[in-house]
Motif scaffolding. Structure first.
Motif, mmCIF file in Angstrom:
data_model
loop_
_atom_site.group_PDB
_atom_site.id
_atom_site.type_symbol
_atom_site.label_atom_id
_atom_site.label_comp_id
_atom_site.label_asym_id
_atom_site.label_seq_id
_atom_site.Cartn_x
_atom_site.Cartn_y
_atom_site.Cartn_z
ATOM 1 N N SER A 1 -73.318 -71.057 -47.847
ATOM 2 C CA SER A 1 -74.257 -70.698 -46.771
ATOM 3 C C SER A 1 -73.536 -70.007 -45.620
ATOM 4 O O SER A 1 -74.053 -69.053 -45.031
ATOM 5 N N ALA A 2 -72.362 -70.512 -45.305
ATOM 6 C CA ALA A 2 -71.614 -69.921 -44.189
ATOM 7 C C ALA A 2 -71.204 -68.493 -44.501
ATOM 8 O O ALA A 2 -71.268 -67.605 -43.638
ATOM 9 N N VAL A 3 -70.785 -68.266 -45.742
ATOM 10 C CA VAL A 3 -70.398 -66.915 -46.143
ATOM 11 C C VAL A 3 -71.596 -65.981 -46.066
ATOM 12 O O VAL A 3 -71.507 -64.859 -45.551
ATOM 13 N N ALA A 4 -72.727 -66.439 -46.588
ATOM 14 C CA ALA A 4 -73.935 -65.609 -46.558
ATOM 15 C C ALA A 4 -74.315 -65.260 -45.122
ATOM 16 O O ALA A 4 -74.699 -64.126 -44.818
ATOM 17 N N MET B 1 -72.276 -65.211 -42.475
ATOM 18 C CA MET B 1 -71.254 -64.332 -41.880
ATOM 19 C C MET B 1 -71.521 -62.874 -42.261
ATOM 20 O O MET B 1 -71.380 -61.962 -41.452
ATOM 21 N N LEU B 2 -71.926 -62.659 -43.500
ATOM 22 C CA LEU B 2 -72.107 -61.292 -44.003
ATOM 23 C C LEU B 2 -73.547 -60.826 -43.903
ATOM 24 O O LEU B 2 -73.846 -59.677 -44.243
ATOM 25 N N ASN B 3 -74.426 -61.704 -43.476
ATOM 26 C CA ASN B 3 -75.848 -61.377 -43.415
ATOM 27 C C ASN B 3 -76.358 -60.892 -44.773
ATOM 28 O O ASN B 3 -76.987 -59.832 -44.893
ATOM 29 N N ARG B 4 -76.046 -61.714 -45.797
ATOM 30 C CA ARG B 4 -76.473 -61.396 -47.158
ATOM 31 C C ARG B 4 -77.346 -62.540 -47.663
ATOM 32 O O ARG B 4 -77.227 -63.668 -47.198
ATOM 33 N N PRO B 5 -78.196 -62.250 -48.664
ATOM 34 C CA PRO B 5 -78.957 -63.361 -49.254
ATOM 35 C C PRO B 5 -78.031 -64.347 -49.954
ATOM 36 O O PRO B 5 -77.029 -63.963 -50.569
ATOM 37 N N LEU B 6 -78.406 -65.604 -49.867
ATOM 38 C CA LEU B 6 -77.583 -66.672 -50.431
ATOM 39 C C LEU B 6 -77.283 -66.432 -51.899
ATOM 40 O O LEU B 6 -76.165 -66.674 -52.367
ATOM 41 N N GLU B 7 -78.263 -65.950 -52.636
ATOM 42 C CA GLU B 7 -78.059 -65.851 -54.084
ATOM 43 C C GLU B 7 -77.130 -64.714 -54.480
ATOM 44 O O GLU B 7 -76.856 -64.528 -55.661
ATOM 45 N N ASP C 1 -61.398 -72.337 -43.431
ATOM 46 C CA ASP C 1 -61.066 -71.265 -42.490
ATOM 47 C C ASP C 1 -60.370 -70.118 -43.205
ATOM 48 O O ASP C 1 -60.657 -68.946 -42.950
ATOM 49 N N ALA C 2 -59.450 -70.421 -44.119
ATOM 50 C CA ALA C 2 -58.787 -69.351 -44.873
ATOM 51 C C ALA C 2 -59.791 -68.580 -45.711
ATOM 52 O O ALA C 2 -59.706 -67.356 -45.834
ATOM 53 N N ALA C 3 -60.743 -69.287 -46.297
ATOM 54 C CA ALA C 3 -61.761 -68.610 -47.106
ATOM 55 C C ALA C 3 -62.595 -67.667 -46.241
ATOM 56 O O ALA C 3 -62.863 -66.518 -46.626
ATOM 57 N N MET C 4 -62.991 -68.102 -45.080
ATOM 58 C CA MET C 4 -63.807 -67.253 -44.207
ATOM 59 C C MET C 4 -62.984 -66.096 -43.642
ATOM 60 O O MET C 4 -63.496 -64.990 -43.459
ATOM 61 N N ASP C 5 -61.695 -66.341 -43.388
ATOM 62 C CA ASP C 5 -60.817 -65.237 -42.970
ATOM 63 C C ASP C 5 -60.802 -64.162 -44.056
ATOM 64 O O ASP C 5 -60.888 -62.955 -43.771
#
Lengths: 159, 750
Positions: free
Chosen positions: B372-375, B377-383, B403-407
């Motif tokens: 969810s956080a990645v979606a 951050m990128l303003n993309r649909p979850l799926e 944090d490393a993943a989001m970086d």
């Protein structure tokens, strides 16, 4: 260009001579045994053998190693045919996450090769400074004890 | 060819069989080095938990892949899962692989935490395996034209009881198809009397590859076209980015990325990214004095600052008047510091952000929220987002892994290529979320007969959840905070005590002090193994010991007098008995002319249905205050144990890590900086310090006792046990963690 022998294979790598050996091993030679724990020489996760001696590969510039022989965890043995020291660690279930494990096995292997049958106090001193964040130390001592005793059995007889 | 249980290459791949109908999931090409060549435009929003095929797949060659929404944090749970599946399914143990933590292919069970892996993950796998066995027997009955009741199964082969030559293997029955049954939550499962593997000492399946350097850690992942990223964090609290100085060409530099206060670099090679991050000229605003000046100031602040929230866990009688009326009353204040995860490996995160799909590889405990956080951050649909867990270093809660993943997500999105971010030591030790500090005041009273009449326990602490213990919002991550504009979660979490002593007057109360100023700094708090537990128990079990000393009572006998729960009493008694505990009050009488003194202490802690008691034995050098913990004796009740061989490793690891936290660990800081950045400035226990033995007594390991989880309970009482042992040896009561020789010496000389 630097030519090194790693796990019995001669490799020539084209990287700046200041490149730490750890990155060459992992990224150029695709070896996964030594790992980055600190990059500062404080933890031992990057430990390899340099001409048989345990050293911290994160601090070694590859350009200084021309013609030297390096062994990583992969060079000791395989999962199916493990090195006796690695087998001792598995027998004692001496790992939690295993991220630090290569450093402990490499250091123990060099230690017991140098001093087969080393007493417990010597094993503790010989392993001092290696980090394990999970807290597997007691199992490491049991594994080192087993490895040290095995090394007596397999040590070459004096001629 | 057998597939070892645990993580293998095959554990990551869909092979001949797929987990659900082919229309829903992609078939992946073999080889860990390759990213999906053509990822689908959509992954399913959910892996349907009701579909049996979401949990178990059987291939034509008889290999079994079980999928679960948990991850292997290093405690060996993947082996336990394989035991459960093999046992319930009657398949060979060596044929079972466990797939974990892939949001596209494993059911959302949130991930790992709270010592709930066996309770949640194990239970779900057992039901699924039981269901699969039923379905396979039904297929076998048809295939063999024999009623199910006349069949038996062993090692994945179904056999007609009356005519053993007539058999059919699971793989033959399935013949490449998926299992189409619906999971029945009430499916009958085996009785524990039928277990062949569960409850037995099965060696961990992940250890041989770990000992050979072939275990597929996340840090080994390499993708075609992958670049290397590094982050540059603000140098001190409150620093805002002014800009990056112009720079000459730096070797391998592809891009410098700045967004808000987020600064990252992308290079061709890993060490280039590290070097550029070190050498790049970045200008920041001046630091803000957000923190107390030092430890003393911190604890003063906790005691004097306004309280923003209160919570009472227990209130019996009237503690105020009971204290006033006590024949003898005591009060003490205990202090516990910030502590760091300081994971063995600084975190690695890999992201491949493409125009229509995003894949993230992470080493943290909670892959599902991260999606969810990645979606966001990128303003993309979850799926369009898939998060895949791969093994990281041992994880103890919310560390720097997310944090490393989001970086990596931010950097990959910017450069349009896969990016592997490797944190450096300071990014982990200084910047990971911390376990919160506490100042805990305990007051108690005795009547004229020396009975405890009142016990009043009150903590003052920061919330243990300034930073959400799952990354479900972009703003939960450091990247999101630094970029700005992303709200984060976080919640009040009180430092509560869980002990169960019964006193006529008793209060357990927790107060929170605001710590919002820690956001976007290394002193933001989140869950660290047994969150708030060691601090709370240090206070309560030290004070029980102080009451015992005041009453002239033996510490074990006193505890047994005020504990009513049978399991709590049992672990206290068992630890004492195994330790050869000699009943007498503390402290030990001091032998004249002694250079060294010995002592023993006990502490007990219940934790979410498990309960642990431990005795610590110490030896103290009087001239210096230096001491050794020579032995622990641990009595551990976590209910039924799936793998007793593994339990020993788990308990030892808990105790050694907690001993490190008790002896050495405190995050160093000043008003503007976190000063613990590496192993020198955040030392942990060395092998030369570990005790000679940890003796373990396991209680209540019966099949009818519900499993309670062993990942954290033994951490909780360690600091208190050591402090009580030091008191017994020396008569000096240490009330601040870490338990320093210098403070012991000061007490001896006072």
């Amino acid at each position: 260009m630097t030519t090194i022998t790693v796990n019995g294979r001669v490799s020539t790598v084209d990287v700046p001579p200041a490149t730490p050996l750890l990155y060459v091993l992992r990224n150029d030679l695709r070896l996964d045994g030594p790992r980055l724990g600190c990059g500062l020489g404080q933890c031992g996760a990057c430990t390899v053998h340099l001409d048989g001696e345990a050293v911290r590969s994160c601090l070694l510039p590859v350009g200084a190693l021309a013609g030297r022989t390096i062994t990583t965890l992969e060079g000791l043995g395989t999962a199916e045919s493990p090195h006796p020291v690695a087998a001792a660690f598995v027998a004692e279930q001496a790992a939690q996450c295993g991220y630090c494990l290569s450093g402990w096995i490499m250091t123990t292997a060099a230690l017991v090769a140098r001093e087969p049958g080393a007493p417990d106090a010597a094993l503790r001193r010989g392993l001092a400074g290696l980090k394990c964040r999970c807290g597997t130390h007691l199992a490491f001592l049991r594994a080192a004890r087993r490895a040290a005793d095995q090394a007596v059995v397999t040590a070459p007889l004096p001629s | 060819m057998s597939a070892p249980a645990g993580l293998t290459r095959r554990g990551f791949l869909a092979r001949g069989g797929v987990l659900v109908a082919a229309a829903l999931l992609p078939r992946l090409p073999p080889g860990l080095d390759a990213a999906p060549v053509d990822p689908p435009a959509r992954w399913p929003e959910l892996v349907p938990p009701e579909a049996l095929a979401s949990w178990i797949a059987i291939e034509e060659d008889g290999t079994v892949t079980a999928a679960v929404g948990k991850i292997e944090a290093g405690m060996g749970i993947s082996t336990a899962f394989a035991q459960i599946v093999a046992d319930e399914l009657d398949a060979p143990f060596a044929a079972v692989s466990i797939r974990m933590g892939d949001t596209a292919r494993t059911v959302d069970q949130r991930g790992t935490g709270s010592s709930n892996g066996i309770v949640q993950g194990g239970a779900a796998l057992r039901r699924a395996a039981a269901q699969a066995r039923q379905a396979l027997l039904a297929l076998a009955a048809e295939h063999l034209a024999t009623p199910v009741e006349e069949l038996t199964v062993a090692d994945g082969v179904v056999q007609v009881v009356a005519d053993p030559a007539r058999t059919v293997a699971y793989g033959t029955l399935v013949a490449g198809r998926a299992l189409s049954a619906v999971v029945d939550p009430a499916v009958p499962v085996k009785s524990p009397l039928e277990y062949r593997l569960v409850g037995h000492a099965v060696p961990r399946t992940d250890l041989p590859p770990k000992a050979a350097g072939t275990y597929e850690f996340l840090v080994n992942l390499r993708l075609p076209g992958m670049l290397h990223g590094a982050v540059i964090r603000p140098p001190a609290a409150g620093c805002r980015l002014i800009g990056v100085d112009s720079f000459d060409a730096m070797p391998g530099l592809v891009r410098v990325v700045t967004r808000g206060d987020f600064v990252g670099v992308v290079c061709e090679r890993e060490e280039q990214a590290r070097d550029v991050a070190r050498g790049l000229g970045v200008r920041w605003t001046e630091p803000e004095a957000r923190f107390p000046a030092d430890a003393d100031a911190l604890y003063r602040h906790l005691r004097e600052a306004p309280v923003v929230a209160d919570d009472t866990a227990e209130s019996v009688g009237e503690v105020g008047s009971a204290l006033a009326q006590a024949a003898r009353s005591l009060e003490a204040v205990y202090e516990y510091p910030f502590q760091s995860h300081a994971c063995m490996g600084p975190a690695c995160g890999v992201a491949d952000v493409r125009t229509d799909a995003v894949t993230v590889w992470m080493g943290g405990q909670k892959p599902y929220p991260l999606r969810s956080a990645v979606a966001e951050m990128l303003n993309r649909p979850l799926e369009t987002v898939r998060v895949i867990w791969l093994p990281g270093p041992g994880s103890y809660g919310m560390n720097d892994a997310d944090d490393a993943a989001m970086d990596a997500v931010v950097l990959s999105a910017t450069v349009g290529r896969p990016v592997r971010v490797q944190h450096q030591r300071a990014d982990a030790t200084a910047w990971d979320p911390k376990g919160p500090p506490a100042s805990i005041r305990v007051a108690g009273g005795l009547d004229a007969d020396g009975r405890i009449t009142v016990f009043d326990w009150e903590s003052r602490a920061f919330s243990a959840r300034i930073r959400n213990p799952s990354t479900s919002r972009a703003g939960d991550s450091l990247a999101g905070e630094l970029i700005g504009g992303f709200p984060g979660g976080g919640a009040p979490r009180f430092t509560h005590s869980q002990e169960t002593y019964i006193f006529p007057h008793k209060r357990r109360h927790a107060r929170l002090i605001d710590w919002g100023c820690s956001r976007t700094t290394g002193l933001r708090t989140s869950h660290l193994r047994d969150p708030v537990g060691p601090a709370a128990c240090f206070a309560s079990e030290s004070f029980i010991d102080e009451l015992a000393a005041a009453a002239g009572r033996d510490p074990v006998a006193l505890r047994l007098e005020y504990l009513a729960d049978a399991r709590d009493r049992a672990v206290v008694a068992a630890a004492a008995e195994r330790a050869g505990w000699q009943a007498r009050p503390s402290p030990q009488p001091r032998p004249p002319d002694a250079n060294h003194v010995c002592g023993r202490g006990i502490a007990y802690a219940p934790r979410n249905g498990a309960t642990v008691a431990m005795v610590a034995e110490v030896e103290v050098e009087l001239a210096t205050g230096r001491y050794r913990v020579t032995r622990f004796v641990v009595a551990h009740d976590c209910g039924f144990v799936v793998n007793p061989l593994n339990l020993r490793g788990t308990i030892e690891a808990n105790v050694i890590q907690a001993m490190s936290r008790a002896l050495h660990e405190e995050v160093r800081f000043d008003a503007t900086h976190v000063r613990s950045v590496d192993w020198l400035s955040y030392p942990i226990l060395d092998i030369t310090e570990v005790p000679d033995a940890i003796d373990i007594v396991v209680l209540n390991n019966t099949p009818t006792a519900p499993p309670r989880g062993a990942g954290e309970p033994a951490t909780r009482p360690v600091a208190a046990a050591i402090a009580n042992a030091l008191f017994d040896a020396t008569g000096v009561r240490l009330r601040r963690v870490p338990l320093r020789p210098a403070d012991l010496l000061a007490g001896l000389n006072a």
